[in-house]
Scaffold this active site. Structure first.
Site: not given
Ligand code: PMM
Length: 287
Positions: A219, A254
């Site tokens: 991020k 995650r």
């Molecule tokens: N970040 C993204 C998408 N979904 N869901 C949860 N629970 N926590 C997060 O920090 C989160 C998420 C955005 O990141 P990506 O584009 O890498 O999916």
């Protein structure tokens, strides 16, 4: 099929499969069903304890897509992955209709970045399927959330919000052991807010009556700590956040680069086994 967080290893790594053209770090790479499924299988082979499949980008400024488009992207991937891998699959969606179809297709968790607020039918859908749910904090909506986010006290505000949504999920009939909470790193937060939340993770773990998931992977708040300008160069920095999150008591990270966080988790398991699996006792002891 039901889901319980007790079925996960004490330090679990969730791998990300974004079936989107526009996610911030891997948009477009896994739009093809075969590529997305192969990526999911590779993440499981690397040790992922869960796989999160998403069809709608929630990056800052992203415009929402309709549920039909979202379903077209994620359903074939979930169907095929469910037949191929043994780990729980989660569907990253804010829409109850998408969640319902994904649960029917083999997912057992709904990862809702709106924590049930976007769709009034979401909690009932999760409860009826006896599925798991990830309740994430987000200030505002993705399209505008990074325009001047503001908090009185970001840690207190996020903690209260998560406690409130966990209580609402309980009332809707979702089992306590099926709920995961997430402070929502990068969702309506300044860089300082993100760092403050990470610094205060152990107090959030103590405050919130559900295992905590942390999604810091690649991020923007760690852009200065990548080896280049691309988000994918932030995996070393991401690993630091995984180790930090686990040692502060988080249950799940995650991430995009699963292998490094899995190796770190296994080392922590042997180095600090007493910390594994008894977060509430540790909090009670003031560790
Ligand atoms: N970040 C993204 C998408 N979904 N869901 C949860 N629970 N926590 C997060 O920090 C989160 C998420 C955005 O990141 P990506 O584009 O890498 O999916």
């Amino acid at each position: 099929m039901t889901f319980s967080v007790d079925s996960l290893p004490p330090r679990a790594v969730m791998g990300i499969v974004n079936v989107t053209p526009d996610s911030f770090s891997d948009g477009g790479r896994y739009l093809d069903v075969g590529a997305a499924v192969a990526h999911g299988e590779a993440l499981v082979a690397a040790g992922a304890a869960l796989i999160d499949v998403g069809g709608e980008s929630t990056r800052p400024g992203a415009t929402p897509i309709d549920a039909e488009t979202e379903l077209e992207r994620v359903l074939p991937v979930i169907e095929r992955l469910a037949a191929k891998v043994a780990v729980p699959l989660s569907i990253d969606t804010r829409n109850a209709s998408v969640a319902r179809a994904a649960l029917d297709a083999g997912a057992t968790i709904v990862n809702d970045v709106s924590a049930g607020r976007n769709d009034p039918a979401m909690f009932a859908t999760v409860a009826a399927a006896q599925a798991g749910v990830v309740l994430m904090h987000m200030q505002g909506v993705p399209a505008t959330m990074q325009i001047e986010p503001r908090y009185d006290d970001v840690v207190a505000d996020v903690g209260s919000f998560l406690a409130q949504q966990i209580a609402a999920a309980h009332r809707a009939g979702i089992a306590p052991d099926a709920i995961v909470a997430d402070p929502g790193i990068g969702f309506g937060k300044t860089e300082t807010d993100n760092l403050d939340l990470l610094a205060a993770l152990s107090s959030l773990v103590a405050r919130v009556a559900a295992p905590l998931m942390v999604g810091a992977s690649r991020k923007g708040f760690m852009r200065e700590f990548g080896s280049g300008v691309e988000a994918a160069t932030r995996d070393d920095a991401t690993l630091a956040t995984s180790v930090w999150a686990f040692t502060q008591g988080a249950a799940i990270v995650r991430v995009h680069d699963v292998a490094s966080s899995v190796r770190a988790a296994r080392l922590l398991d042997v180095m600090a086994p007493a910390h594994a699996g008894n977060r509430s006792e540790l909090v009670a002891e003031g560790v």
